[in-house]
Design a protein around this motif. Structure first.
Motif: not given
Length: 69
Positions: A12-30
């Motif tokens: 997939e396209a790299l659309a996030a700069d950190t692991v946290a940002a990628l997870l947040a885009a998938r509704d997986i929050l800290p």
């Protein structure tokens, strides 16, 4: 190298700069319990998601428990 990463085996396209940002885009929050993340074969502790960068060519595995029988 193109600006793509592999997430759970899918390119997939790299659309996030950190692991946290990628997870947040998938509704997986800290603080989400039961989620494990591995980046290029190494487990990334949840406390390090925010500071762990993603770069083109990375392979990320997101593991979540699922109910079933």
């Amino acid at each position: 190298m193109s600006s793509t990463i592999r997430v759970n085996g899918r390119e997939e396209a790299l659309a996030a700069d950190t692991v946290a940002a990628l997870l947040a885009a998938r509704d997986i929050l800290p603080g989400t319990r039961g989620v494990a993340v591995a980046l290029n074969g190494a487990v990334v502790p949840a406390r390090r998601w925010e500071e762990t960068p993603l770069t083109p060519g990375d392979a990320l595995e997101i593991i979540r428990p699922v109910q079933g029988g």
